[in-house]
Design a protein around this motif. Structure first.
Motif, PDB file in Angstrom:
ATOM      1  N   ARG A   3      46.104   2.417  -2.032  1.00 48.88           N
ATOM      2  CA  ARG A   3      45.079   1.734  -2.830  1.00 48.88           C
ATOM      3  C   ARG A   3      44.667   0.432  -2.146  1.00 48.88           C
ATOM      4  NH1 ARG A   3      48.745  -0.236  -8.029  1.00 48.88           N
ATOM      5  NH2 ARG A   3      50.246  -1.450  -6.823  1.00 48.88           N
ATOM      6  N   THR A  20      39.719   2.229  -2.657  1.00 51.61           N
ATOM      7  CA  THR A  20      40.649   3.286  -3.049  1.00 51.61           C
ATOM      8  C   THR A  20      41.495   2.786  -4.202  1.00 51.61           C
ATOM      9  OG1 THR A  20      40.750   4.001  -0.754  1.00 51.61           O
ATOM     10  CG2 THR A  20      42.467   4.830  -2.236  1.00 51.61           C
ATOM     11  N   GLU A  22      44.625   3.882  -7.154  1.00 51.43           N
ATOM     12  CA  GLU A  22      45.668   4.834  -7.538  1.00 51.43           C
ATOM     13  C   GLU A  22      46.081   4.525  -8.974  1.00 51.43           C
ATOM     14  OE1 GLU A  22      48.490   6.007  -4.092  1.00 51.43           O
ATOM     15  OE2 GLU A  22      47.926   3.934  -3.698  1.00 51.43           O
ATOM     16  N   ASP A  59      36.573  20.158  -4.106  1.00 50.39           N
ATOM     17  CA  ASP A  59      37.055  19.004  -4.860  1.00 50.39           C
ATOM     18  C   ASP A  59      36.607  18.989  -6.318  1.00 50.39           C
ATOM     19  OD1 ASP A  59      38.680  17.946  -3.001  1.00 50.39           O
ATOM     20  OD2 ASP A  59      37.424  16.213  -2.499  1.00 50.39           O
ATOM     21  N   ILE A  72      46.674  10.113  -9.679  1.00 45.64           N
ATOM     22  CA  ILE A  72      45.716  10.450  -8.617  1.00 45.64           C
ATOM     23  C   ILE A  72      45.388   9.246  -7.744  1.00 45.64           C
ATOM     24  CG2 ILE A  72      44.667  12.303  -9.980  1.00 45.64           C
ATOM     25  CD1 ILE A  72      42.271  10.456 -10.507  1.00 45.64           C
ATOM     26  N   VAL A  74      41.989   7.915  -5.663  1.00 41.67           N
ATOM     27  CA  VAL A  74      40.540   8.147  -5.582  1.00 41.67           C
ATOM     28  C   VAL A  74      39.912   7.173  -4.600  1.00 41.67           C
ATOM     29  CG1 VAL A  74      38.421   8.461  -6.886  1.00 41.67           C
ATOM     30  CG2 VAL A  74      40.599   8.531  -8.079  1.00 41.67           C
ATOM     31  N   GLN A  75      39.080   7.738  -3.750  1.00 43.50           N
ATOM     32  CA  GLN A  75      38.353   6.917  -2.798  1.00 43.50           C
ATOM     33  C   GLN A  75      36.881   7.046  -3.132  1.00 43.50           C
ATOM     34  OE1 GLN A  75      38.366   8.434   1.152  1.00 43.50           O
ATOM     35  NE2 GLN A  75      38.812   6.440   2.051  1.00 43.50           N
ATOM     36  N   ALA A  99      33.563   8.824  -7.215  1.00 45.00           N
ATOM     37  CA  ALA A  99      34.573   9.474  -6.396  1.00 45.00           C
ATOM     38  C   ALA A  99      33.926  10.269  -5.273  1.00 45.00           C
ATOM     39  CB  ALA A  99      35.432  10.382  -7.260  1.00 45.00           C
ATOM     40  N   PHE A 102      39.374  12.565  -3.409  1.00 43.64           N
ATOM     41  CA  PHE A 102      40.533  12.218  -4.234  1.00 43.64           C
ATOM     42  C   PHE A 102      41.666  13.193  -4.021  1.00 43.64           C
ATOM     43  CE2 PHE A 102      40.925  15.202  -7.806  1.00 43.64           C
ATOM     44  CZ  PHE A 102      39.769  15.954  -7.646  1.00 43.64           C
TER      45      PHE A 102
END
Length: 588
Positions: A3, A20, A22, A59, A72, A74-75, A99, A102
């Motif tokens: 993250r 990012t 988390e 995805d 999770i 996630v970017q 997103a 991810f």
RNA sequence: GGGGGCGUAGCUCAAUUUGGUUAGAGUGCUUGACUGUCGAUCAAGAUGUUGCGGGUUCGAGUCCCGUCGCUCCCGCCA
């Protein structure tokens, strides 16, 4: 990948940044073509948008499989929310994360209760799944604040030259006080350690060691029955100072509380605190931990009623008892049924009955009014400060019982009448406690505070004259009617300590056996010293407005002193018992 | 050690007073629909050792006895 931010920090300052996050799936809203997930960590919530146009074909279905409490990563890009869809309820409500990639780091079973739900969940379920309960933001907040309080206390004591020194957890069992938790010793068959009820003797030894100022965030253990405000294992802010008197301790703690209020609650606390002697507290409030957020003080009417022709009062006065009352404001309107409930309450507190007067425009209204002259009624009204519309509640009998009952009735009435304002913090020092207390069961004196408390008078004459009248250099700190700490100036002369032991019926041999190390330390140049211990859990509970210690202890015990999470205590293997030379009685 | 309260679906609770048809609701869960929700919505579906054991009764979630767990209080907690 890790993250770059927490879930509580993104704002319009981060627009268009690639970030990012988390965290846990707090909730999800699936609109078929678009999916919203609130991602949660300790710091807050961030809305993540899963849109097929920004995700690969593999995805998007993966996003649809997300469920509550999945973990999770996630970017994506931080974008402003569409106009009109901002969420004022969360700190990140002006933005959302789109997103682009991810990963599901871990899936989760459907939790037994919703982490996102704010309603009440049965306590035993919370404790069994405490790791889930502690995820709930409301619950988590208590522990974040508890940390802030402890940090502030540590900083303050550090600024005041205190040394944090650890003392043993495996201790010697000593007589007096609460029931010990015992730990059998393997290396010394038939012998036991005890867990400390407090680090009392160790901290006194540290003063004798010239440490000057000591403190510790100390775990203490008492094997007694539990209450909402009592756990068998609890934390004390324990401290001790050399070359001090009561005022030094008071000032130190007042400064400490002021600091906590300023740093944690953002409130200015008025110091110094109220001070009240034990006798005054009992006479005026019927308690040694008076709740002074409201008045309703007890009035002593023993003199006013001594000539009254009412047998109950007369007999009580003649036998050396007291007649006292409290004034319940605006309660003259109470029905006889309501008053009867109060009588039952009073009787459950230990009273023999409850006499009452309604103050009305036509004078005193009561079944016992006929026994009183108008002059006597006037005097009672004047002494108690009652005015029209009020209800006077009398309790007659032995003084301690009268205080106790009226003290409890006072709290009961205050609660009923809503006299206690929320958000009010009233501290008080209670001083001049009796040194000794007569223990009926053991038919001997016991120390009211503990046997190491210095008496106010050390001369032989006062001791011989009337031990009941001896006062201790002990003090309690009370917050809103709850004892949150206590301490004393200690005995620092060996002869006085020996005298104290002998008074408590502890023979020289026993004293040498059980407290020899203390007596020895006292004979090698012990400085005058004193200290205090604050019940950290209770303090945190009150400051955060919680009802139970369980709300501010991460893994508390139930009322039967078991841990629902780990299912402690538990049976152990026979081999363990054997190693400790232990055998159960029913196996013999 | 004593007194009070509670125990029914994963969760929160109703039905217990006055025993009577197939134990209900909300929420969660599953499936489906839905591109701007945030307590999403809509539709369909699944889910019960009524804490446990015994008793009374034609019949017990409901009454009785016992027991276990949670909780509040008294005792206890220098």
């Amino acid at each position: 990948m890790k993250r770059t931010h927490t879930c509580g920090e993104l704002s319009t300052k981060h627009l268009n940044e690639q970030v990012t996050l988390e965290g846990w799936v707090h909730s999800r809203r699936d609109h078929g073509g678009i999916l919203f997930v609130d991602l949660r960590d300790r710091y807050g919530l961030t809305q993540v948008v899963f849109n097929p146009t920004n995700l690969t074909e593999e995805d998007y279905p993966k996003a649809e499989s997300l469920r509550d409490e999945y973990v999770i990563l996630v970017q994506g890009k931080v974008v402003p929310r569409l106009e009109g869809t901002e969420n004022e309820k969360i700190s990140t409500g002006e933005i959302e994360l789109v997103a682009e990639h991810f990963e599901i780091q871990n899936i989760a079973q459907t939790p037994p209760f919703l982490v996102s739900e704010e309603g009440e969940i049965s306590e035993s379920l919370c404790l069994k799944y405490r790791f889930l309960d502690l995820r709930r933001p409301m619950v988590q907040n208590n522990f974040i604040q508890r940390h802030q309080i402890v940090r502030t206390i540590r900083n303050y004591l550090d600024d005041n030259r205190f040394l944090d020194i650890e003392t043993p957890v495996l201790c010697r069992s000593t007589p007096e006080g609460a029931r010990d938790y015992l730990i059998p010793s393997r290396t010394h068959p038939r012998e036991f350690f005890a867990l400390p009820q407090s680090p009392q003797l160790y901290k006194q030894c540290l003063m004798m060691a010239g440490m000057d100022r000591y403190y510790q965030v100390a775990k203490c253990f008492r094997d007694e029955d539990l209450r909402a405000d009592r756990q068998p294992e609890f934390t004390q802010i324990d401290l001790e100072m050399s070359f001090v008197d009561e005022d030094d301790i008071f000032q130190l703690i007042e400064g400490l509380m002021k600091s906590v209020f300023a740093n944690v609650l953002g409130k200015d606390l008025e110091i110094p605190f109220l001070r009240i002697s034990y006798d005054d507290a009992m006479n005026r409030f019927g308690s040694d931990k008076p709740d002074m957020r409201f008045d309703m003080e007890i009035s002593d009417l023993s003199k006013e009623v001594q000539d009254v022709d009412f047998r109950v009062f007369k007999q009580v006065i003649e036998s050396g008892g007291a007649v006292k009352c409290i004034v319940a404001p605006d309660c003259a309107k109470y029905s006889s049924g309501e008053i009867d409930k109060l009588r039952k309450k009073a009787e459950s507190f230990g009273a023999n009955g409850l006499a009452w007067f309604k103050v009305t425009s036509e004078g005193a209204q009561s079944p016992i009014a006929k026994f009183f002259t108008s002059d006597q009624i006037e005097k009672i009204q004047k002494k108690s400060g009652a005015s029209e519309g009020d209800l006077l509640l009398f309790v007659a009998g032995e003084k301690n019982m009268v205080h106790d009952v009226l003290g409890k009735l006072r709290l009961e009435m205050a609660e009923r009448l809503g006299l206690i304002k929320d958000d009010l913090f009233v501290f008080a020092w209670v001083t001049d406690f009796p040194l000794l207390e007569w223990d009926e069961e053991a038919s001997r004196y016991v120390a009211m505070h503990h046997p190491f408390t210095s008496p106010k008078e050390c001369d032989q004459e006062s001791w011989d004259a009337n031990p009941q009248n001896l006062r201790a250099r002990a003090y309690d700190i009370v917050l809103n009617g709850v004892e949150i700490g206590g301490g004393s100036i200690r005995i620092h002369k060996k002869e006085v300590q020996e005298k104290m032991f002998s008074f408590l019926g502890i023979s020289t041999e026993e004293a040498n056996d059980k407290f020899g190390f203390l007596l020895k330390a006292l004979s090698f140049g012990a400085p005058p010293h004193g200290g205090i211990a604050l019940g950290l859990d209770r303090l945190v509970m009150l400051l955060l407005g919680q009802r139970s210690l369980r709300d501010v202890i991460a893994f508390p015990k139930t009322q039967k002193a078991s841990c629902l999470l780990s299912a402690a205590p538990s049976e152990v293997d026979d081999s363990q018992l054997k190693g400790l030379s232990l055998k159960f009685l029913d196996e013999e």
